[in-house]
Motif scaffolding. Structure first.
Motif, PDB file in Angstrom:
ATOM      1  N   LYS A 199      46.170  51.419  64.081  1.00 56.85           N
ATOM      2  CA  LYS A 199      45.691  50.031  64.116  1.00 56.85           C
ATOM      3  C   LYS A 199      44.278  49.947  64.684  1.00 56.85           C
ATOM      4  O   LYS A 199      43.422  49.240  64.139  1.00 56.85           O
ATOM      5  N   SER A 246      52.421  43.447  65.961  1.00 57.73           N
ATOM      6  CA  SER A 246      53.479  44.173  65.262  1.00 57.73           C
ATOM      7  C   SER A 246      54.437  43.148  64.660  1.00 57.73           C
ATOM      8  O   SER A 246      54.561  42.019  65.147  1.00 57.73           O
ATOM      9  N   LYS A 258      56.899  40.916  66.598  1.00 59.68           N
ATOM     10  CA  LYS A 258      56.445  39.934  67.584  1.00 59.68           C
ATOM     11  C   LYS A 258      56.258  38.527  67.020  1.00 59.68           C
ATOM     12  O   LYS A 258      55.594  37.698  67.620  1.00 59.68           O
ATOM     13  N   GLN A 279      60.109  45.241  72.256  1.00 59.58           N
ATOM     14  CA  GLN A 279      59.223  44.140  71.899  1.00 59.58           C
ATOM     15  C   GLN A 279      60.088  42.878  71.774  1.00 59.58           C
ATOM     16  O   GLN A 279      61.310  42.969  71.776  1.00 59.58           O
ATOM     17  N   PHE A 283      53.379  45.128  75.808  1.00 59.26           N
ATOM     18  CA  PHE A 283      53.017  46.529  75.594  1.00 59.26           C
ATOM     19  C   PHE A 283      52.147  47.066  76.737  1.00 59.26           C
ATOM     20  O   PHE A 283      52.317  48.199  77.185  1.00 59.26           O
ATOM     21  N   ASN A 294      51.435  55.593  69.509  1.00 59.59           N
ATOM     22  CA  ASN A 294      51.411  54.648  70.631  1.00 59.59           C
ATOM     23  C   ASN A 294      51.841  55.318  71.923  1.00 59.59           C
ATOM     24  O   ASN A 294      51.258  55.083  72.977  1.00 59.59           O
ATOM     25  N   LEU A 323      57.668  50.527  62.541  1.00 63.86           N
ATOM     26  CA  LEU A 323      56.676  49.696  63.225  1.00 63.86           C
ATOM     27  C   LEU A 323      55.434  49.515  62.353  1.00 63.86           C
ATOM     28  O   LEU A 323      54.770  50.488  61.990  1.00 63.86           O
ATOM     29  N   TYR A 373      52.329  46.178  61.133  1.00 66.44           N
ATOM     30  CA  TYR A 373      51.609  45.007  61.622  1.00 66.44           C
ATOM     31  C   TYR A 373      51.309  44.028  60.501  1.00 66.44           C
ATOM     32  O   TYR A 373      51.198  44.418  59.342  1.00 66.44           O
TER      33      TYR A 373
HETATM   34  C1  LMR Z   1      54.671  47.643  71.122  1.00 63.80           C
HETATM   35  O1  LMR Z   1      54.510  46.581  71.723  1.00 63.80           O
HETATM   36  O2  LMR Z   1      55.519  48.463  71.437  1.00 63.80           O
HETATM   37  C2  LMR Z   1      53.819  48.002  69.929  1.00 63.80           C
HETATM   38  O3  LMR Z   1      54.244  47.249  68.871  1.00 63.80           O
HETATM   39  C3  LMR Z   1      52.366  47.794  70.166  1.00 63.80           C
HETATM   40  C4  LMR Z   1      51.607  47.835  68.880  1.00 63.80           C
HETATM   41  O4  LMR Z   1      50.958  46.839  68.590  1.00 63.80           O
HETATM   42  O5  LMR Z   1      51.653  48.858  68.198  1.00 63.80           O
END
Ligand code: LMR
Length: 334
Positions: free
Chosen positions: A40, A90, A93, A171, A192, A213, A234, A236
């Motif tokens: 990302k 992501s 969220k 999340q 996060f 990550n 995962l 976005y």
């Molecule tokens: C997380 O919050 O674990 C991830 O989704 C963060 C991200 O944006 O990759």
């Protein structure tokens, strides 16, 4: 005469400042929560580069990585208020925003492959999900890939029974909550940016994330075990404030859309590589033991997580789950 020249001078000054205003670049603040050195983070930088070039400097794109501007929940509010113009949260969220359907991406094992995922994000399901953002004052521009998630903790996680009583950071997705409960763990929603410290201090015992990550947040330094479970996905959605986007001159919007298309291609092409590199780095660090599940263990995980789809039908919508399953099945054996 004196009055006339004063008037002329004033008119000239107004013209100059008017021109300066006309030439002041449009600023896009792009906030995100991960490191720059991730799929990302790199795609965001590529968008900045391509977008500024395509608009010949009429747009300035400021990328703020690593929650330097806002944390998870705050960034959604900031986007709606117009304090930032662009985000790439992501897909896990969007529930708090009231668009629960995005949580279909969190269902365990729903995508047998990246090819199945792309059929969904690039097809009618992806389009209809993006449409659901509009009443919230948000326009969806693209889906960006990261990868499949792995589980980490300070103890080995080989079978569902190993999760019993574990505090696992998640999340803000009800599907992820149900997933952790199905494994016997206690899920805890957390931003996060707070995860590393929570793992270090024992506020939570473990978490899930793609390796890129985990590694770029140095979570491997405080997690002794990583199971290559690939139990969930995962990705976005790149989103913009709709009023801002609709208010852009049409030529600029078109140039930015082109830049986004190319940045998306680039980001999606490097996602797997970045995750493979991160696994290699975690291995090299010697701090975390990496475990590959046996077929028998994999079957146990699948069995434990299978009820989650049914449990989440009311929340996500039976139709969307069926659509995604249909897309995935269409690729079976291909
Ligand atoms: C997380 O919050 O674990 C991830 O989704 C963060 C991200 O944006 O990759």
């Amino acid at each position: 005469m004196k009055f006339k020249s004063l008037l002329l001078a004033l008119t000239a000054a107004a013209l100059v400042s008017g021109n300066a205003l006309a030439q002041a670049p449009i600023i896009i603040k792009f906030s995100h929560v991960v490191a720059g050195d991730t799929p990302k983070g790199k795609a965001a930088e590529r968008f900045k580069e391509l977008g500024e070039k395509a608009t010949k400097g009429r747009v300035k794109i400021e990328v703020y990585p690593n929650s330097t501007l806002y944390k998870d929940k705050e960034e959604m509010e900031a986007l709606q208020l117009g304090a930032v113009q662009m985000l790439a949260p992501s897909l896990a969220k969007f529930g708090p925003l009231g668009v629960k359907e995005f949580e279909v991406f969190d269902l365990p094992y729903i995508f047998p492959s990246k090819a199945a995922l792309y059929r969904v994000t690039e097809g009618p399901v992806g389009k209809s999900l993006m449409k659901k953002l509009e009443p919230k004052g948000i326009t969806g521009l693209a889906f960006w890939d990261n990868g499949f998630k792995d589980m980490s903790a300070n103890k080995p996680l080989h079978v569902p029974a190993d999760f019993k009583g574990m505090k696992m950071r998640i999340q803000s997705s009800k599907v992820l909550d149900a997933q952790m409960r199905a494994l016997g763990a206690n899920p805890q929603v957390m931003a996060f940016s707070e995860v590393y410290q929570a793992l270090q201090t024992g506020v939570v015992d473990g978490t899930e994330n793609p390796p890129s990550n985990l590694y770029t947040q140095k979570m491997h330094e405080v997690q002794k075990h990583l199971t290559m479970s690939e139990h969930g996905y995962l990705g976005y959605a790149v989103i913009v404030n709709k009023k801002f986007w609709d208010g852009l001159p049409a030529d600029i919007r078109g140039q930015l859309e082109g830049a986004m298309k190319d940045a998306t291609k680039y980001g999606n092409a490097i996602a797997q590589q970045e995750n493979d590199k991160a696994i290699a780095e975690v291995k090299k660090s010697g701090k975390t033991t990496i475990y590959n599940l046996t077929d028998k263990e994999k079957a146990e995980w699948r069995k434990a997580l299978q009820p989650v789809q049914k449990q989440m039908e009311d929340r996500i919508g039976k139709d969307i789950i069926a659509e995604v399953n249909k897309e995935a099945a269409a690729l079976d054996g291909k």
